[in-house]
Structures are given as structure tokens and as C-alpha cells.
Motif scaffolding. Structure first.
Motif, PDB file in Angstrom:
ATOM      1  N   CYS A   1       0.837  -1.211   0.000  1.00 42.04           N
ATOM      2  CA  CYS A   1       0.000   0.000   0.000  1.00 42.04           C
ATOM      3  C   CYS A   1       0.868   1.256   0.000  1.00 42.04           C
ATOM      4  O   CYS A   1       0.700   2.146  -0.848  1.00 42.04           O
ATOM      5  CB  CYS A   1      -0.924  -0.006   1.215  1.00 42.04           C
ATOM      6  SG  CYS A   1      -1.854   1.529   1.454  1.00 42.04           S
ATOM      7  N   PHE A   2       1.818   1.332   0.920  1.00 43.41           N
ATOM      8  CA  PHE A   2       2.618   2.550   1.064  1.00 43.41           C
ATOM      9  C   PHE A   2       3.643   2.701  -0.058  1.00 43.41           C
ATOM     10  O   PHE A   2       3.969   3.829  -0.442  1.00 43.41           O
ATOM     11  CB  PHE A   2       3.306   2.582   2.422  1.00 43.41           C
ATOM     12  CG  PHE A   2       2.359   2.775   3.576  1.00 43.41           C
ATOM     13  CD1 PHE A   2       1.515   3.872   3.620  1.00 43.41           C
ATOM     14  CD2 PHE A   2       2.291   1.851   4.604  1.00 43.41           C
ATOM     15  CE1 PHE A   2       0.631   4.054   4.666  1.00 43.41           C
ATOM     16  CE2 PHE A   2       1.415   2.021   5.657  1.00 43.41           C
ATOM     17  CZ  PHE A   2       0.572   3.119   5.693  1.00 43.41           C
ATOM     18  N   SER A   3       4.151   1.605  -0.585  1.00 43.05           N
ATOM     19  CA  SER A   3       5.109   1.721  -1.694  1.00 43.05           C
ATOM     20  C   SER A   3       4.410   2.218  -2.959  1.00 43.05           C
ATOM     21  O   SER A   3       4.957   3.051  -3.694  1.00 43.05           O
ATOM     22  CB  SER A   3       5.803   0.377  -1.952  1.00 43.05           C
ATOM     23  OG  SER A   3       4.875  -0.610  -2.351  1.00 43.05           O
ATOM     24  N   LEU A   4       3.187   1.750  -3.197  1.00 36.17           N
ATOM     25  CA  LEU A   4       2.441   2.230  -4.359  1.00 36.17           C
ATOM     26  C   LEU A   4       2.005   3.688  -4.159  1.00 36.17           C
ATOM     27  O   LEU A   4       2.001   4.484  -5.104  1.00 36.17           O
ATOM     28  CB  LEU A   4       1.226   1.342  -4.611  1.00 36.17           C
ATOM     29  CG  LEU A   4       1.548  -0.099  -5.035  1.00 36.17           C
ATOM     30  CD1 LEU A   4       0.266  -0.887  -5.274  1.00 36.17           C
ATOM     31  CD2 LEU A   4       2.413  -0.113  -6.296  1.00 36.17           C
ATOM     32  N   MET A   5       1.651   4.023  -2.931  1.00 34.55           N
ATOM     33  CA  MET A   5       1.297   5.413  -2.626  1.00 34.55           C
ATOM     34  C   MET A   5       2.510   6.321  -2.845  1.00 34.55           C
ATOM     35  O   MET A   5       2.394   7.412  -3.414  1.00 34.55           O
ATOM     36  CB  MET A   5       0.820   5.521  -1.168  1.00 34.55           C
ATOM     37  CG  MET A   5       0.201   6.858  -0.804  1.00 34.55           C
ATOM     38  SD  MET A   5      -0.246   6.948   0.963  1.00 34.55           S
ATOM     39  CE  MET A   5      -1.401   5.586   1.065  1.00 34.55           C
ATOM     40  N   ALA A   6       3.670   5.860  -2.411  1.00 38.93           N
ATOM     41  CA  ALA A   6       4.901   6.633  -2.592  1.00 38.93           C
ATOM     42  C   ALA A   6       5.225   6.800  -4.071  1.00 38.93           C
ATOM     43  O   ALA A   6       5.650   7.874  -4.507  1.00 38.93           O
ATOM     44  CB  ALA A   6       6.062   5.944  -1.877  1.00 38.93           C
ATOM     45  N   THR A   7       5.002   5.747  -4.848  1.00 35.21           N
ATOM     46  CA  THR A   7       5.258   5.828  -6.286  1.00 35.21           C
ATOM     47  C   THR A   7       4.304   6.812  -6.944  1.00 35.21           C
ATOM     48  O   THR A   7       4.693   7.579  -7.840  1.00 35.21           O
ATOM     49  CB  THR A   7       5.119   4.439  -6.945  1.00 35.21           C
ATOM     50  OG1 THR A   7       5.994   3.513  -6.284  1.00 35.21           O
ATOM     51  CG2 THR A   7       5.495   4.503  -8.419  1.00 35.21           C
ATOM     52  N   GLN A   8       3.056   6.824  -6.507  1.00 37.09           N
ATOM     53  CA  GLN A   8       2.085   7.776  -7.050  1.00 37.09           C
ATOM     54  C   GLN A   8       2.504   9.213  -6.736  1.00 37.09           C
ATOM     55  O   GLN A   8       2.432  10.097  -7.610  1.00 37.09           O
ATOM     56  CB  GLN A   8       0.702   7.498  -6.462  1.00 37.09           C
ATOM     57  CG  GLN A   8       0.035   6.249  -7.003  1.00 37.09           C
ATOM     58  CD  GLN A   8      -1.265   5.924  -6.285  1.00 37.09           C
ATOM     59  OE1 GLN A   8      -1.547   6.469  -5.213  1.00 37.09           O
ATOM     60  NE2 GLN A   8      -2.061   5.038  -6.853  1.00 37.09           N
ATOM     61  N   ILE A   9       2.938   9.440  -5.507  1.00 34.58           N
ATOM     62  CA  ILE A   9       3.413  10.774  -5.108  1.00 34.58           C
ATOM     63  C   ILE A   9       4.607  11.169  -5.969  1.00 34.58           C
ATOM     64  O   ILE A   9       4.712  12.304  -6.454  1.00 34.58           O
ATOM     65  CB  ILE A   9       3.803  10.788  -3.619  1.00 34.58           C
ATOM     66  CG1 ILE A   9       2.566  10.597  -2.735  1.00 34.58           C
ATOM     67  CG2 ILE A   9       4.531  12.087  -3.266  1.00 34.58           C
ATOM     68  CD1 ILE A   9       1.580  11.738  -2.780  1.00 34.58           C
TER      69      ILE A   9
END
Length: 627
Positions: free
Chosen positions: A349-357
Motif C-alpha cells: 500500500c505505502f510503496s504504491l502510494m509513494a510511487t504515485q506521489i
């Protein structure tokens, strides 16, 4: 902002300088910005229009003397009235032609900065659009000498400027003429086109007449005109900002409202050269880059500015993305130990969120250098979090076994099992401990390994109790010893199988993350290509309109030149699209290669664990094992 601030000022040595306080304001604006700059001769009422765009009566200074009131460039950031989650940035520039400056290049620098920073440029003048008004716009004819698309030693077709220049609005103040051309009623836009009409011929006088008109027609992708009547009695003009609306001409207010609404509806969000959306933060970087370049005596270059922005923004995007991942995982760490599927799920969840950011802020990461660095940094942190969770789980499992085995430990110390039948009692107590432990610690990631270590530690005690039990024959002891070895071996295999399962789950998560990263890269590519295509279409439409106009007016040679420029735009656009396609294809290929390498490393661990498991003897079917 409740009032404007100075963005660019003039230092004591005459050089332009950026005000740090204004940059700090821009730094806080994460939204896209629509940038409207107004330029024109001093004392022509530019500031009044900008105040109205801000929805205020006062704000930007309205001077009431013959001196220029605005110095440098002032900025006012307000929420955009019609575009959600967008900021309207208003730039009020120092009046051109102020005799007190004593620097002929100063006006050109101010004018060039207004063009470079804005998405809509408003030219404010008084009276009429006559030859004198146009001739005073020598700044337009000098633009290509003070702005470069690429490095100064690279030759670039002037036609390229139309792709990156702002829309152009001419606001004619104190207009008293009737809008008629050849005795027929005309619109304001038709009046502007009439004023920008070219003359036939090749004499010096004709060329000088045509030059500023050609520049306006050539460089700006769209043109619009507004004619404002006198706002009020001449005696009250100096106090315009304090007048009651009833004292201001109704027609003047109507035109002002139309002017404001047009800008709200039609002005586009500012984009960089390759289509990247400009936020307030990026605008601040651009201001600093351009002003520093001008102050150094060099020529501002769009390509260099974009390259510099890309480096700054990509580094910041990397840090921002990593911070999102780190912050999220640190919150989870407070709950360690957690189940494996929970930490894997949160990591995903957080790695994909970080990639989106990262994707939202980064641009021109054509080789995937920064997104790869982000991926590697997150994976490194994830391995660390996995280790921390395993340590917490191990400590929890060891503590649980310690509590569950307290009674058995006391019995061992008291010699309770050192008697006939003691081995059977010991086995029963141990089975009870293991049974309770497996129930209470079933979700722990180290449940099997800690139990394996626990049983290994009990081998010496078990052997001693076995030897001390007089009820058992030598054959019984031999069978029991084999059974004990089988129990430990079986638990060791269980621990290995659990590690294998955890590794397979990690491989699956990594594969899913990779697929999502590739999807986001492709999505960004498509967005960039779409914005770039829009830029090109806007430029092409402008050139084709101009070509048709030239042909209609009999300028066949100029129309042919325009046709050549259109062909060049098409060719350059194809080349850029092909280059971007190659870059993104290479970026995807690099992503695939790195994913293959990572997965191969995980598979190698997988094979090594399988080989280690297969090299151990399996417990015999007749063996008893502790459940």
C-alpha cells in the motif's frame, strides 16, 4: 494571500533580484497555477485590472502621480474563481518607458520575464492601437534575442516559440473611437487584427512597419482584445480604487467584468516546455532560475530551465515519496509484531502510494534513474522492517514459551521427572506446552522457528530424563531417542517450509508492485504525450490561421514561409513523440530487467531453501511428533 508582495526587485547595482519571502509563499502552493502577467507603459492603469482579477478594489498600488508606482514585479496569489484546486497567480510588472530608470535594457528584461512566467500576457495601453502604440512595443521584436528555447549555440526555428509563449490579450484603456472598419461595425478582435495587418512590399519602411506586427502574430498562440472607455470623470481617475461603483462608468464596469470572466474561463494552467504542469513551487524555481540567469548576463533558456527543474523536482519527488513510505511503515512498526500478510499488505500500500506521489511530482526521469532509486530505497527499508518485525515476533514467541514452560522448568529443577515413569510425564507436559503455544502464537511469523529452537534446547534434558526412567528398557530408550530426533527434525522442516512460504509471498508482492509501477509509468507517459499533443495542436492552429490570413491578404511568399514552419512543427513534433516513445520504452525495459534480476535473486533463495529442505532426512511414517 490577503495582499500582493514584491516578487522581483531591482538591487542597488541595477540587477534584478528575487525576494525570498515571495518564494516561500510559492513554495507552499502545491496546486497547478494559472499565471496572468500585465505589461505596458507606466501610468496606464495596469494595477486596477489586476486588483479586479483578484476580486478586490485595492491591493496592487495605483499611483496618482506621473511617477511609476510599481517597481520590479509584484505577485498576488488567490484561489482561482472557476477552476477547482487551482491557484491564480497575478503578476503586476513595472511600467515600461519610465524615464527615471536610465537603463534601456531593464524594460526588456521585465517584459521577457513576464512572457517566460505567464500563461496569459495582458498588454495594457491607452488610447488606440495605432502605429505609435505598436512601434513602442520594440520589446516584442527583441524577445527571441532575450529568450532561447535551447542553448544559445543551437539553432531553433522561431516557429517553436508559439508552442511555449503565453496567450496574448491587448487591453486598450480610455478608448473613444467607434469600432468601425471601412464604415462597417467591427468587433474588438477584428479591430486588433486590423491594427496588426501587414503591408505589402519589401522596403525598409515596410519591413520596419511589419516587424512588430509579425512578431505578435508569430509568437503568441492566440490573441484577444478588450477596449475600455473612460472609467469616470478625468478628475476622479486618480482615485479610481476608492470610488463608489456608482461613480464609475457602467460600460467600463461591464467591459472589466467581461475581461475578468474571459481570463477566468480561457487562461490555461502554466506548463513547462515538455508539458509538465507548473505548481506554485515549480513557478518559484522558474523565477529564481530565470532571474539568476539574467543577472549573470546570460540569456534565459527554456530547455536549461526545464532540465534544472527536473533535477530539483525529481530529487524532491524521491524524498517526498520515500517519506510517505517511511511515515506509513513507522506507524505500523509501533504495532510490531504483526502478521506477515499485514506487513506485506502495508508495504504494498505505502510503496504504491509513494510511487504515485513520486509520479505526480517528477518529470523527465526518462532513464528511470529516480524511480529506480525510490524502489530500491523502499525495498531496502522493507527488508529492515521485516527484520524488525521478525525480532519482535521472536521475542514475543520466546516470552510466550517461557511463560508456558514455567511449571515444567520448576519440575525439572525439583527433579520431578527423575523417576520411573518420569519420561512419560515430561512428554505429556511438553506436548501440552507445544499445543498451547501453537494456538496462542499461530499468527506469528517466527512461530515455527522459535519452537524449533525451543525443542533443540530441550534435547539434552529430554535425554537425561529418558536415561533416568527405570521403567524403560534399552530398546524402549532407543525407540524414544529416535522419536525425539524425528520430532525435532519435523519441526525444523516446518520452520523451513514457513520460511519458504514467506519468501513466496514476498515474491508475489514484488511482482504485483512491479506491475503497478509499470502501469503508472505508462499512465504518466500517456498524460505527457497528450499535453504535448495539445501544445502542438494549439501552435499548429495558430500557424494555420496565420497562413490563411497571409494568403487572403496577398502575402504569398510569407504564406509559403509559414507553410514551411508548419511542416517543421509537424516534423519536430513527430521527432519528439518518437524520442519520448523510445525513452519510455527503454524505461519500461529497464524496469523489466531490474524486476527480472530481483525476482531471480528471490528465486535463488527459494531454490537454496528447497535444496536445504530436501537434503534433510524426512521423519519416518512410524515416528510420533509433537503437535
Amino acid at each position: 494571500m490577503d495582499k500582493p508582495v514584491c516578487l522581483i526587485d531591482t538591487a542597488s547595482d541595477g540587477k534584478l533580484c528575487v525576494q525570498q519571502s515571495a518564494l516561500q509563499v510559492l513554495e507552499q502552493i502545491q496546486q497547478p497555477v494559472v499565471v496572468v502577467a500585465v505589461v505596458g507603459l507606466y501610468r496606464t492603469g495596469k494595477s486596477y485590472l489586476m486588483n479586479r482579477l483578484a476580486g478586490k478594489q485595492t491591493g496592487f498600488a495605483l499611483g496618482s502621480t506621473i511617477e511609476s508606482k510599481t517597481k520590479g514585479i509584484w505577485m498576488w496569489c488567490v484561489p482561482h474563481p472557476t477552476k477547482a484546486e487551482t491557484t491564480l497567480v497575478l503578476l503586476d510588472t513595472e511600467g515600461l518607458g519610465d524615464v527615471d530608470k536610465g537603463d534601456s535594457k531593464h524594460d526588456t528584461r521585465i517584459f521577457s520575464l513576464a512572457v517566460l512566467l505567464s500563461s496569459t500576457l495582458v498588454l495594457n495601453s491607452r488610447g488606440t492601437i495605432d502605429n505609435r502604440a505598436i512601434e513602442e512595443l520594440q520589446y516584442v521584436t527583441e524577445l527571441t534575442e532575450h529568450i532561447k528555447i535551447k542553448s544559445p549555440d543551437e539553432v531553433v526555428d522561431d516557429a517553436e516559440f508559439v508552442k511555449f509563449f503565453p496567450s496574448f490579450i491587448w487591453a486598450v484603456r480610455d478608448f473613444t473611437l467607434q469600432l468601425k472598419i471601412d464604415g462597417k461595425d467591427a468587433t474588438e478582435d477584428e479591430y486588433l487584427e486590423f491594427a496588426l495587418k501587414l503591408k505589402l512590399g519589401n522596403s525598409i519602411q515596410v519591413n520596419n512597419y511589419n516587424l512588430p506586427r509579425e512578431c505578435i502574430r508569430k509568437y503568441f498562440p492566440s490573441r484577444k482584445c478588450f477596449t475600455f472607455p473612460f472609467p469616470t470623470n478625468p478628475d476622479n481617475v486618480s482615485y479610481l480604487e476608492t470610488l463608489d461603483p456608482a461613480e464609475i462608468s457602467k460600460r467600463f464596469l461591464e467591459v472589466t467584468d467581461c475581461f475578468c470572466q474571459f481570463i477566468f474561463d480561457k487562461s490555461q494552467v502554466k506548463n513547462l516546455k515538455d508539458g509538465h504542469t507548473v505548481t506554485g513551487r515549480v513557478l518559484g524555481h522558474l523565477v529564481k532560475t530565470y532571474v539568476d540567469t539574467i543577472s549573470s548576463g546570460a540569456i534565459p533558456c527554456l530547455e536549461n530551465a526545464v532540465t534544472a527543474m527536473a533535477q530539483i523536482e525529481n530529487e524532491a519527488a524521491f524524498q517526498e515519496g520515500l517519506e510517505v513510505y517511511h511515515t506509513g511503515m513507522e506507524k505500523l512498526k509501533k504495532s510490531f509484531p504483526v502478521e506477515l500478510n499485514e506487513i506485506n499488505s502495508e508495504h504494498q500500500c505505502f510503496s504504491l502510494m509513494a510511487t504515485q506521489i513520486f509520479m505526480k511530482r517528477s518529470f523527465r526521469d526518462s532513464d528511470g534513474k529516480f524511480v529506480t532509486s525510490l524502489e530500491e530505497a523502499m525495498n531496502h527499508q522493507f527488508d529492515s522492517y521485516l527484520l524488525d518485525n521478525e525480532r519482535a515476533s521472536e521475542a514475543k514467541c520466546e516470552s510466550l514459551l517461557s511463560v508456558l514452560s514455567e511449571t515444567m522448568t520448576e519440575r525439572i529443577n525439583e527433579g520431578f521427572y527423575a523417576r520411573a515413569g518420569g519420561y512419560s510425564l515430561f512428554c505429556q507436559d511438553l506436548e501440552d506446552i507445544v499445543h498451547q503455544y501453537n494456538i496462542l502464537a499461530s499468527q506469528e511469523v517466527k512461530v515455527a522457528e522459535v519452537l524449533e529452537k525451543f525443542l533443540q534446547q530441550k534435547i539434552v534434558i529430554t535425554t537425561a530424563i529418558l536415561q533416568a526412567d527405570d521403567q524403560l528398557t534399552e530398546n524402549d530408550r532407543r525407540i524414544c531417542e529416535e522419536r525425539e530426533k524425528s520430532v525435532v527434525l519435523e519441526q525444523e522442516i516446518k520452520a523451513q517450509e514457513e520460511r519458504q512460504r514467506q519468501l513466496e509471498e514476498k515474491m508475489m508482492i514484488e511482482e504485483q508492485n512491479h506491475e503497478e509501477r509499470v502501469r503508472q509509468v505508462i499512465q504518466r507517459m500517456e498524460k505527457e504525450m497528450f499535453v504535448q499533443q495539445q501544445e502542438t495542436e494549439r501552435a499548429m492552429a495558430s500557424k494555420m490561421r496565420e497562413q490563411a490570413n497571409l494568403m487572403e491578404k496577398g502575402f504569398q511568399e510569407k504564406a509559403n514561409t509559414m507553410a514551411s514552419e508548419i511542416d517543421n512543427l509537424k516534423r519536430n513534433n513527430r521527432e519528439v513523440e518518437e524520442r519520448k516513445s523510445r525513452e519510455f520504452a527503454q524505461m519500461i525495459a529497464n524496469q523489466e530487467q531490474r524486476n527480472t534480476q530481483n525476482m531471480e535473486l528471490l528465486r535463488q533463495q527459494h531454490r537454496e531453501q528447497l535444496e536445504a529442505m530436501n537434503s534433510r532426512p524426512r521423519p519416518s511414517s512410524s515416528s510420533c511428533s509433537i503437535q
